[in-house]
Scaffold this motif. Structure first.
Motif, mmCIF file in Angstrom:
data_model
loop_
_atom_site.group_PDB
_atom_site.id
_atom_site.type_symbol
_atom_site.label_atom_id
_atom_site.label_comp_id
_atom_site.label_asym_id
_atom_site.label_seq_id
_atom_site.Cartn_x
_atom_site.Cartn_y
_atom_site.Cartn_z
ATOM 1 N N MET A 1 -0.383 -23.142 4.972
ATOM 2 C CA MET A 1 0.528 -22.885 3.874
ATOM 3 C C MET A 1 1.036 -21.398 3.689
ATOM 4 S SD MET A 1 2.256 -23.777 1.270
ATOM 5 C CE MET A 1 1.684 -25.482 0.770
ATOM 6 N N SER A 2 0.077 -20.470 3.978
ATOM 7 C CA SER A 2 0.322 -19.019 3.843
ATOM 8 C C SER A 2 1.316 -18.548 4.960
ATOM 9 C CB SER A 2 -1.063 -18.219 3.684
ATOM 10 O OG SER A 2 -1.724 -18.505 2.725
ATOM 11 N N LEU A 3 1.001 -19.012 6.189
ATOM 12 C CA LEU A 3 1.908 -18.601 7.288
ATOM 13 C C LEU A 3 3.331 -19.273 7.056
ATOM 14 C CD1 LEU A 3 -0.338 -19.273 10.317
ATOM 15 C CD2 LEU A 3 0.516 -17.037 9.584
ATOM 16 N N GLY A 4 3.469 -20.542 6.607
ATOM 17 C CA GLY A 4 4.749 -21.172 6.298
ATOM 18 C C GLY A 4 5.446 -20.290 5.117
ATOM 19 N N VAL A 5 4.811 -20.119 3.997
ATOM 20 C CA VAL A 5 5.835 -19.501 2.844
ATOM 21 C C VAL A 5 5.883 -18.171 3.241
ATOM 22 C CG1 VAL A 5 5.020 -21.515 1.414
ATOM 23 C CG2 VAL A 5 3.557 -19.284 1.411
ATOM 24 N N GLY A 6 4.750 -17.494 3.588
ATOM 25 C CA GLY A 6 4.847 -16.070 4.049
ATOM 26 C C GLY A 6 6.138 -15.599 4.986
ATOM 27 N N LEU A 7 6.375 -16.486 5.913
ATOM 28 C CA LEU A 7 7.372 -16.203 7.047
ATOM 29 C C LEU A 7 8.461 -16.573 6.331
ATOM 30 C CD1 LEU A 7 7.169 -15.321 10.067
ATOM 31 C CD2 LEU A 7 4.939 -15.822 9.051
ATOM 32 N N ALA A 8 8.706 -17.509 5.352
ATOM 33 C CA ALA A 8 9.743 -17.750 4.705
ATOM 34 C C ALA A 8 10.353 -16.680 3.974
ATOM 35 C CB ALA A 8 9.779 -18.929 3.743
ATOM 36 N N LEU A 9 9.192 -16.034 3.184
ATOM 37 C CA LEU A 9 9.653 -14.730 2.403
ATOM 38 C C LEU A 9 10.056 -13.738 3.271
ATOM 39 C CD1 LEU A 9 6.612 -14.791 -0.124
ATOM 40 C CD2 LEU A 9 8.968 -14.812 -0.637
ATOM 41 N N ILE A 10 9.385 -13.243 4.163
ATOM 42 C CA ILE A 10 9.936 -12.288 5.224
ATOM 43 C C ILE A 10 11.357 -12.558 5.692
ATOM 44 C CG2 ILE A 10 9.423 -11.104 7.237
ATOM 45 C CD1 ILE A 10 6.611 -11.727 6.830
ATOM 46 N N ALA A 11 11.743 -13.870 5.969
ATOM 47 C CA ALA A 11 12.999 -13.995 6.660
ATOM 48 C C ALA A 11 14.107 -13.774 5.563
ATOM 49 C CB ALA A 11 13.170 -15.680 7.119
#
Length: 318
Positions: free
Chosen positions: A127-137
């Motif tokens: 979950m952290s990787l998915g939402v974290g990369l979305a935030l960075i993008a």
């Protein structure tokens, strides 16, 4: 076929999320990519809220699944009971956006027949990787302030045109139809501009820029008033001497219409016209009385139109 910026960012975020999940030897690594796909929003704030709500939702889903699976076993029946509890709870707390994605993650507990800390950590890392990369993008968002300023200018030109058509439409029903068409176009254009202004506002982390949103809201209120005035046009049939002042007022407003015009001088002109109407001879019959009343209503609506701009200017000065 056009590929938009959001599509590009979604592809990059999903690919990186899956790559990092595999690099960390996480179970069900593709799930991180799917979470990223579902988490890239239209604005920075929307993506941040989505990320927060989905993490909270995952905590709730894990707690409910823990009790359901340990009490009823790791089987489809217990998963059904989990859904029976989790869905209403999510809806109640307005976390329904996380129902699907977190239920998929919960099936990993079901597949592994375990709630070991390693498995729980695995799901939260996905979950952290998915939402974290979305935030960075979504850290990069094109600044549309220039576009909004251009749309302000277009809207003001459309208002000038509409005010001119209103002036021509007095005692001329055919001209009123043109005003109706322009009003419809202006309303639609304003609606789209309001959406863009809201997106611009939600892409600012700390200092909100409410200028554009307030401007388009103010103009939207004005165009609704003009729509009511247009509806009166084909009902007004009075002597030219009575509409001359009103026509002059509309033409003057069209010439001076703009962002920097606070409307105060126009209110003074309206007061002068109102005094002239008060000095006019009384209506001779019912027909003349009703038409004068509509003309007076027309003037009152236009007063509200100008007062809307005055109030907006006062708020800016404050």
């Amino acid at each position: 076929m056009k590929i938009g910026l959001r599509t590009v960012k979604t592809v990059i975020a999903a690919s990186l999320a899956m790559f990092l999940a595999q690099f960390l030897n996480l179970l069900y690594a593709p799930a991180a990519g799917i979470i990223a796909v579902l988490s890239v929003g239209n604005t920075k704030k929307a993506t941040l809220l989505t990320a927060f709500y989905r993490v909270v939702s995952l905590i709730i889903a894990t707690i409910i699944a823990f009790f359901c699976f340990n009490l009823l076993g790791f089987n489809p029946f217990s998963f059904g009971v989990y859904l029976l509890i989790f869905i209403p709870v999510s809806v109640y707390f307005k976390l329904d956006d996380g129902i699907v994605v977190n239920s998929v993650l919960v099936t990993h507990y079901l597949t592994e027949n375990s709630f070991a800390w390693q498995i729980i950590t695995n799901e939260f890392l996905l979950m952290s990787l998915g939402v974290g990369l979305a935030l960075i993008a979504n850290l990069y968002m094109p600044d549309i302030a220039k576009t909004l300023k251009e749309e302000q200018m277009i809207i003001e030109v459309m208002f000038k045109k509409l005010l001119g058509q209103l002036a021509s439409g007095l005692n001329t029903p055919i001209a009123a139809k043109k005003a109706q068409q322009t009003c419809g176009q202006l309303t639609a254009y304003l609606h789209e501009s309001q959406i863009k202004a809201k997106r611009h506002q939600q892409n600012r982390w700390f200092q909100e820029d409410l200028t554009f949103a307030s401007y388009f809201t103010m103009r939207r209120g004005q165009v609704l008033i003009l729509r009511d005035m247009i509806n009166l046009l084909d009902q007004i049939e009075v002597e030219e001497e009575y509409v001359a002042d009103m026509r002059y007022l509309l033409q003057t407003t069209a010439k001076t219409f703009g962002y920097n015009n606070d409307g105060r001088e126009l209110l003074q002109l309206i007061e002068a016209i109102s005094r002239n109407y008060e000095k006019s001879p009384l209506p001779k019959n019912r027909f003349e009385f009703e038409n004068r009343a509509r003309l007076f209503q027309f003037l009152q609506l236009f007063t509200s139109f100008i007062e809307t701009k005055v109030e907006f200017s006062n708020r800016l000065e404050e």
